[in-house]
Design an enzyme around this catalytic site. Structure first.
Site, PDB file in Angstrom:
ATOM      1  N   ASP A  15      55.493 103.915  24.078  1.00 23.84           N
ATOM      2  CA  ASP A  15      54.778 105.048  24.220  1.00 23.84           C
ATOM      3  C   ASP A  15      55.850 106.535  23.538  1.00 23.84           C
ATOM      4  OD1 ASP A  15      52.719 104.019  25.874  1.00 23.84           O
ATOM      5  OD2 ASP A  15      54.000 104.278  27.450  1.00 23.84           O
ATOM      6  N   HIS A  51      51.287 105.082  32.229  1.00 26.47           N
ATOM      7  CA  HIS A  51      51.261 104.115  30.960  1.00 26.47           C
ATOM      8  C   HIS A  51      49.708 103.227  30.675  1.00 26.47           C
ATOM      9  CE1 HIS A  51      52.602 101.079  27.822  1.00 26.47           C
ATOM     10  NE2 HIS A  51      52.033 100.748  28.753  1.00 26.47           N
TER      11      HIS A  51
HETATM   12  N1  LIG Z   1      54.597  98.931  29.600  1.00 28.81           N
HETATM   13  C1  LIG Z   1      55.006  98.263  28.899  1.00 28.81           C
HETATM   14  O1  LIG Z   1      55.209  99.557  27.826  1.00 28.81           O
HETATM   15  C2  LIG Z   1      54.664  96.822  28.194  1.00 28.81           C
HETATM   16  C3  LIG Z   1      54.651  96.811  26.800  1.00 28.81           C
HETATM   17  C4  LIG Z   1      53.819  95.426  26.385  1.00 28.81           C
HETATM   18  C5  LIG Z   1      53.675  94.360  27.285  1.00 28.81           C
HETATM   19  N2  LIG Z   1      53.956  94.714  28.553  1.00 28.81           N
HETATM   20  C6  LIG Z   1      52.960  94.092  29.759  1.00 28.81           C
HETATM   21  O2  LIG Z   1      54.356  93.311  29.633  1.00 28.81           O
HETATM   22  C7  LIG Z   1      53.834  92.016  30.795  1.00 28.81           C
HETATM   23  C8  LIG Z   1      54.626  90.652  30.059  1.00 28.81           C
HETATM   24  O3  LIG Z   1      54.013  90.376  28.480  1.00 28.81           O
HETATM   25  P1  LIG Z   1      54.266  89.296  27.555  1.00 28.81           P
HETATM   26  O4  LIG Z   1      53.306  89.308  26.224  1.00 28.81           O
HETATM   27  O5  LIG Z   1      55.339  88.574  27.519  1.00 28.81           O
HETATM   28  O6  LIG Z   1      53.456  88.058  28.128  1.00 28.81           O
HETATM   29  P2  LIG Z   1      52.887  86.685  28.401  1.00 28.81           P
HETATM   30  O7  LIG Z   1      51.853  86.294  29.242  1.00 28.81           O
HETATM   31  O8  LIG Z   1      53.583  86.337  27.178  1.00 28.81           O
HETATM   32  O9  LIG Z   1      54.416  86.162  29.497  1.00 28.81           O
HETATM   33  C9  LIG Z   1      54.323  86.356  30.995  1.00 28.81           C
HETATM   34  C10 LIG Z   1      55.497  85.976  31.330  1.00 28.81           C
HETATM   35  O10 LIG Z   1      55.713  86.133  32.919  1.00 28.81           O
HETATM   36  C11 LIG Z   1      55.405  84.804  33.383  1.00 28.81           C
HETATM   37  N3  LIG Z   1      54.516  85.448  34.976  1.00 28.81           N
HETATM   38  C12 LIG Z   1      53.782  85.491  35.367  1.00 28.81           C
HETATM   39  N4  LIG Z   1      54.248  85.338  36.752  1.00 28.81           N
HETATM   40  C13 LIG Z   1      55.687  85.566  37.209  1.00 28.81           C
HETATM   41  C14 LIG Z   1      56.125  85.636  38.062  1.00 28.81           C
HETATM   42  N5  LIG Z   1      55.692  86.039  39.366  1.00 28.81           N
HETATM   43  N6  LIG Z   1      57.104  85.573  38.359  1.00 28.81           N
HETATM   44  C15 LIG Z   1      57.955  85.206  36.613  1.00 28.81           C
HETATM   45  N7  LIG Z   1      57.730  84.815  36.058  1.00 28.81           N
HETATM   46  C16 LIG Z   1      55.788  85.040  35.744  1.00 28.81           C
HETATM   47  C17 LIG Z   1      54.708  83.915  32.575  1.00 28.81           C
HETATM   48  O11 LIG Z   1      54.778  82.355  33.004  1.00 28.81           O
HETATM   49  C18 LIG Z   1      55.251  84.300  30.699  1.00 28.81           C
HETATM   50  O12 LIG Z   1      55.614  83.269  30.843  1.00 28.81           O
HETATM   51  C19 LIG Z   1      52.420  92.408  30.776  1.00 28.81           C
HETATM   52  O13 LIG Z   1      51.677  92.315  32.079  1.00 28.81           O
HETATM   53  C20 LIG Z   1      51.786  93.192  29.911  1.00 28.81           C
HETATM   54  O14 LIG Z   1      50.758  93.820  29.493  1.00 28.81           O
HETATM   55  C21 LIG Z   1      54.325  96.126  29.066  1.00 28.81           C
HETATM   56  O1  LIG Z   2      48.932  97.891  26.215  1.00 29.28           O
HETATM   57  C1  LIG Z   2      49.420  96.851  26.406  1.00 29.28           C
HETATM   58  O2  LIG Z   2      48.368  96.255  27.452  1.00 29.28           O
HETATM   59  C2  LIG Z   2      50.257  95.653  26.166  1.00 29.28           C
HETATM   60  C3  LIG Z   2      51.504  97.350  26.719  1.00 29.28           C
HETATM   61  O3  LIG Z   2      51.456  98.191  27.716  1.00 29.28           O
HETATM   62  C4  LIG Z   2      51.373  98.139  25.419  1.00 29.28           C
HETATM   63  O4  LIG Z   2      51.508  99.918  25.027  1.00 29.28           O
HETATM   64  O5  LIG Z   2      51.442  97.379  24.076  1.00 29.28           O
END
Ligand SMILES: NC(=O)c1ccc[n+]([C@@H]2O[C@H](COP(=O)([O-])OP(=O)(O)OC[C@H]3O[C@@H](n4cnc5c(N)ncnc54)[C@H](O)[C@@H]3O)[C@@H](O)[C@H]2O)c1
Ligand SMILES: O=C(O)C[C@H](O)C(=O)O
Length: 327
Positions: A161, A189
């Site tokens: 952000d 967030h």
């Molecule tokens: N804070 C932020 O700014 C931000 C930004 C982008 C994404 N995210 C979040 O990050 C997370 C991951 O996103 P992504 O796009 O990589 O998702 P994704 O689905 O591509 O990958 C997630 C991975 O985590 C694995 N997983 C699920 N549960 C698990 C566990 N208990 N232990 C180990 N591995 C596990 C899954 O098998 C998968 O491979 C999501 O919750 C998404 O919303 C946060």
């Molecule tokens: O928006 C989402 O769900 C993914 C991540 O938290 C983001 O900010 O891109």
């Protein structure tokens, strides 16, 4: 050469994991003189474990001089063993039309289990970054599940952000993104976050004075930053990955190596300042040095900001109440 440090990454075979691991192994997170051992966790399912094996083969094929070792596992107790850094990425992402807090009950258990495992086996100085959504409350759950680790070791990612806002501000004010200082995103967030450039400067000059547009702030800037994650999901059909990995690298690099006095936003447990109850994981301005962060204290909070900060706090309190039965 320095001794290797252990970096645990969960969700290692996911989208963010794929954009993150190669940069950690190349030294972009902890420095080009810091060898790392990657300890990667994935779900105990054939597909996830096979994908993780593939990622590990690719890491091997990069022949990174700083990659001193690799562990791939489905057991948090193995992944977090003696970890110096833990990036908790593995969790379900949201899809179109969802708010991040809709993921809370689906993802919460991951963070009780992983908090307990960190408590049991990680380095007592482990630096934990929670990326999986809803990141602030998941960090809170992990922190509460790890009573033997200092609460301050647990942080949530608001850096994406922060970076999104810097680019919007640079575009509006016609300044270089790298010249902007003293910017913060307060709170959760989520779409209630409060990106705040009242103190921001570029080349020592006030950005608020340069922009001088309260309407743009309230009706364009804040909603654009707050809804950027949803805009990316709408456009890609998948949530942000490369920019999220980049933000995670920046968060950890700054925490480990210091910001040289520059402010960055981190979701950290509140110490009660700014009227935020102690322990709530809230986006705050911090500076970092010698592997520790220091909250920027004593900033004046005007009426508009108070209302925005209270709104995002109310959402965090609601999320906390929603997971109280798990803690
Ligand atoms: N804070 C932020 O700014 C931000 C930004 C982008 C994404 N995210 C979040 O990050 C997370 C991951 O996103 P992504 O796009 O990589 O998702 P994704 O689905 O591509 O990958 C997630 C991975 O985590 C694995 N997983 C699920 N549960 C698990 C566990 N208990 N232990 C180990 N591995 C596990 C899954 O098998 C998968 O491979 C999501 O919750 C998404 O919303 C946060
Ligand atoms: O928006 C989402 O769900 C993914 C991540 O938290 C983001 O900010 O891109």
């Amino acid at each position: 050469m320095k001794a290797p440090v252990r970096v645990a990454v969960t969700g290692a075979a996911g989208q963010i994991g794929y954009a993150l691991l190669f940069r950690i192994a190349s030294g972009e997170m902890l420095g080009k003189d810091q060898p790392v051992i990657l300890q990667m966790l994935e779900l105990p399912m054939d597909k996830a474990q096979a994908a993780l094996r593939g990622v590990m083969m690719e890491l091997e094929d990069c022949a990174f001089p700083l990659l001193a070792g690799m562990v791939g596992t489905d057991d948090p107790m193995v992944a977090f063993k003696d970890a110096d850094y833990a990036l908790l990425v593995g969790a379900m992402p949201r899809g179109p039309g969802m708010e991040r807090k809709d993921l809370l009950l689906k993802n919460a258990e991951i963070f009780t289990v992983q908090g307990k495992a960190l408590d049991a086996v990680a380095s007592r100085d482990v630096k934990v970054l929670v990326v999986g959504n809803p990141a602030n409350t998941n960090a809170y759950i992990a922190m509460k599940s790890a009573p033997n680790l200092p609460a301050g070791n647990f942080t949530a990612m608001l850096r994406l952000d922060h970076n999104r806002a810097l680019s919007q501000l640079a575009g509006k004010a016609g300044v270089a993104v790298g010249d902007i200082e003293k910017f913060v995103v307060w709170g959760n967030h989520s779409s209630t976050m409060y990106p705040d450039y009242r103190f921001a400067t570029s080349g020592g000059k006030s950005l608020q004075e340069a922009i001088n547009d309260a309407d743009w702030n309230a009706n364009i800037f804040i909603p654009t930053v707050a809804k950027r994650g949803a805009a990316i999901i709408e456009a890609r059909g998948l949530s942000s990955a490369a920019s999220a990995a980049n933000a995670a690298i920046g968060h950890m690099r700054d925490w480990a190596l210091g910001t040289g006095g520059k402010w960055v936003t981190m979701g950290v447990p509140s110490d009660g300042s700014y009227g935020i109850p102690e322990g709530i994981i809230y986006g705050m301005p911090v500076t970092t040095a010698n592997g520790a962060y220091t909250r920027v204290e004593g900033l004046p909070i005007d009426e508009f900001s108070r209302a925005a900060m209270d709104k995002t706090l109310a959402e965090l309190e609601e999320e906390r109440a929603g997971v109280a039965h798990l803690l």
